[in-house]
Design an enzyme around this catalytic site. Structure first.
Site, PDB file in Angstrom:
ATOM      1  N   GLU A  30       0.428   3.596   1.775  1.00  0.00           N
ATOM      2  CA  GLU A  30       0.556   4.037   3.172  1.00  0.00           C
ATOM      3  C   GLU A  30       1.938   3.690   3.749  1.00  0.00           C
ATOM      4  OE1 GLU A  30      -1.421   5.858   5.140  1.00  0.00           O
ATOM      5  OE2 GLU A  30      -3.012   6.090   3.659  1.00  0.00           O
TER       6      GLU A  30
ATOM      7  N   SER B 248       0.827  -1.206   0.000  1.00  0.00           N
ATOM      8  CA  SER B 248       0.000   0.000   0.000  1.00  0.00           C
ATOM      9  C   SER B 248       0.861   1.255   0.000  1.00  0.00           C
ATOM     10  CB  SER B 248      -0.879   0.001   1.257  1.00  0.00           C
ATOM     11  OG  SER B 248      -1.404   1.282   1.511  1.00  0.00           O
TER      12      SER B 248
ATOM     13  N   TYR C 275      -1.623   0.873  10.232  1.00  0.00           N
ATOM     14  CA  TYR C 275      -1.881   0.138   8.993  1.00  0.00           C
ATOM     15  C   TYR C 275      -0.652   0.186   8.085  1.00  0.00           C
ATOM     16  CZ  TYR C 275      -3.775  -0.802   4.326  1.00  0.00           C
ATOM     17  OH  TYR C 275      -3.982  -1.292   3.063  1.00  0.00           O
TER      18      TYR C 275
END
Length: 320
Positions: free
Chosen positions: A126, A124, A148
């Site tokens: 992120e 991701s 996360y």
């Protein structure tokens, strides 16, 4: 010979689109589903008789080994995780169990039970958190800023380590935000397209949003899953960014969605600071140079096409 694929996270947005793609390519498709998710098969209800549902859990190593031993998949796509960023702050340990350690259990199960399987790990954007460069490339340093992102970074590096240590065909797709009509209503893109549709039908007086100047790299989930499949068809495993390569503000999204239904967005949208995210100033935008060069992949849907597709879907859904 018919190829077999196992998808974790089958009931999610990406899992359902990937299952459709693989079935079109005549794969035998298996889906790993937790018992607690087995009642939530809405996104794959149209595929129910064509996909083999298998019970298993990323928290349970034995169940993963049993499923892989039974299915003997040629390809394994790990799309399962706790993926809602705000929830990762209230459930950090559970997020780590599924999104980080779950990948360790899965990789170890592959190594023991089907070492010749090709593995795709959904990484991701992120993981970049607050990057020191924009756009980000596959070589940009990881600086995750929420539980996360931290869990995804662990999973990413474990996948690379298993590739190097055990010679597994394992690769990571660093996906940026990708949307579709199957996206949950809690995500801002869907919140806005649904809001525009509701306003058009007279069902909404006010839509509260956070920072309208926040910018995102958005692409269509169908484009993203095609990139995932392409990655496992190469001779040599490698890691790629899957993104649109463009950045758009929430304001542009609102203008486009409300404009599509002939409404002035200022009549409906209000800004509520409680919806601001702490990392709103960060600009995450992915460079798709490598995947375009190596795999000849690029998004088929433009930002405008994606917005209009989703508003149209929400209009039909609400009218029905």
């Amino acid at each position: 010979m018919t190829k077999k694929a196992l998808i974790t996270g089958l009931t999610g947005q990406d899992g359902s689109y990937l299952a459709e793609l693989l079935l079109e390519k005549d794969y035998e498709v298996y889906g790993l589903v937790r018992r607690s998710s087995s009642g939530n098969l809405d996104r794959i209800s149209h595929l129910a008789d064509r996909v083999k549902i298998m019970s298993g859990d990323l928290l349970d190593q034995c169940s993963l080994m049993d499923v892989i031993t039974e299915a003997q998949p040629d390809e394994i796509y790990n799309l399962a995780s706790q993926s809602y960023v705000p929830l990762s702050w209230t459930q950090p340990a559970l997020t780590a169990e599924y999104t980080a350690l779950g990948v360790s259990r899965l990789l170890e199960s592959i190594r023991r039970c089907k070492p010749d399987a090709r593995f795709y790990q959904a990484s991701s954007s992120e993981v970049f958190g607050q990057p020191d460069e924009s756009p980000q490339t596959e070589r940009t340093a990881f600086r995750p800023r929420n539980p996360y992102g931290v869990a995804k970074a662990y999973a990413h590096w474990m996948t690379i380590n298993y590739r190097q240590q055990y010679n597994l065909y394992a690769c990571c797709g660093i996906t940026y935000t990708h949307e579709s009509p199957r996206r949950g209503a809690e995500f801002v893109f869907r919140k806005i397209t649904r809001g525009a549709a509701m306003a058009k039908l007279g069902l909404l007086q006010e839509l509260k949003l956070g920072n309208l100047d926040a910018k995102r790299d958005w692409c269509y989930a169908k484009d993203a899953v095609y990139a995932m499949w392409l990655m496992l068809q190469q001779d040599v495993p490698d890691d790629y960014i899957i993104a649109s390569g463009e950045v758009h503000s929430v304001r542009e999204l609102v203008e486009c969605a409300f404009g599509f239904v002939g409404l002035t967005w200022q009549d409906f949208v209000s800004v509520d600071p409680t919806f601001y995210r702490p990392d709103e100033a960060v600009q995450l935008v992915g460079s798709i140079e490598k995947i375009r060069h190596d795999l000849q992949w690029q998004p088929q849907y433009s930002f405008k096409q994606l917005v209009e597709l989703m508003v149209e879907y929400d209009l039909k859904l609400l009218q029905a």
